[in-house]
Design an enzyme around this catalytic site. Sequence first.
Site, PDB file in Angstrom:
ATOM      1  CE  LYS A 133      -3.527 -31.166 -25.904  1.00 23.99           C
ATOM      2  NZ  LYS A 133      -3.769 -32.249 -26.634  1.00 23.99           N
ATOM      3  CE  LYS A 216      -8.307 -29.526 -39.478  1.00 21.96           C
ATOM      4  NZ  LYS A 216      -7.714 -29.291 -38.113  1.00 21.96           N
ATOM      5  CE  LYS A 219      -2.910 -38.303 -36.747  1.00 19.40           C
ATOM      6  NZ  LYS A 219      -1.613 -38.407 -37.374  1.00 19.40           N
TER       7      LYS A 219
END
Length: 353
Positions: A133, A216, A219
């Site tokens: 992140k 995979k 989104k």
Amino acid sequence: MFYFTLYENILSLQSIKIRIRMNKLIVSGMRPTGNLHLGSYFGALKSFISLQEEHKCYFFIADYHSLTTHPNPKDLHNNVRIILSQYLACGLDPNKATIYVQSEVPEISELYMYLNMNAYLGELERVTSFKDKVRQQPDNVNAGLLTYPTLMAADILIHKATHVPVGKDQEQHLEMTRTFAGRFNRMYNVDYFPEPLAYNFGNELVKVPGLDGSGKMGKSEGEGNAVFLIDEPEVLRKKIMRAKTDSGPTTPNEPKTQEIENIFSLMKLVSSNDTVSFFEEKYNDCSIRYGDMKKQLAEDMIAFTTPFRERILEIENNSEYLKQVVNQGSEKVRESARKTIKEVREIIGFKPF
Ligand code: TRP
């Protein structure tokens, strides 16, 4: 006679203990990040649905967690509503599992605070998801992000869970939950929190590949990569017809490229065995036409997702039902959460005057 009943009592105590040990208490959370796709259905939800048949399960929507990305209030609520409707439509059953919204349970944030007092900067900074992140959003490295694992620990420990069904990407977080639980126990010299284990599905979990040739479905890989349960037939047809293929086999029984392997894997999820074998044969004798295969896949995919889509729309439009499910969940979950918080306060030394 006396000894005999004593012996019997001990025996039945033993069997109760064994039964308690076998009974798993399961907690899992899902972040409200938008529509469900086939990857999350086969990768997680299907296993939740089978777990609720056998164990005491708490499944919740992790809306506190989503505050790390600062959603606006309207989006936040909508996303919770979407994920709740979609999980219910797929078969999560509020009469079997306790299904709740995290923010309905302020006790979780209280436990989160207590756990934070014994969570150290060094260990939190070393968490892989945190480091990712920091790289992805350097302008928003907030304390919530840093303490994500403590909040997740609070989610799990508030019910004194024994097992957590998580994917590979969550194993490190679960490891930290064990660390925090053990640390709390040692600090107060109690045997209070169990150290929860990952619930392993063995071979049950199916990997669902994406439509863009990647390994995979997800989104974050871009719009065209995922098949959403809510996709309209026309949208599905377009997505699937655009799925990546290669230039076709040139020698019999050629090994498949990743892209083609993916199309076959998707087909195995939604098409009949006969259909799959039909295209396997065509591939092996080099007469396959990918266009035909994708057309067939699109139709089978539509047949598979349509009942889900219809149920999702029905539930999304039924505010009364959603309200009832949330209230029912809140009531059940608060009972468990309040008990834990009361005991934790006592252990910590907060005593009523
Ligand atoms: N961190 C999980 C995810 O990103 C969601 C989550 C939050 C969770 N709290 C949890 C999962 C507790 C299991 C148990 O998918």
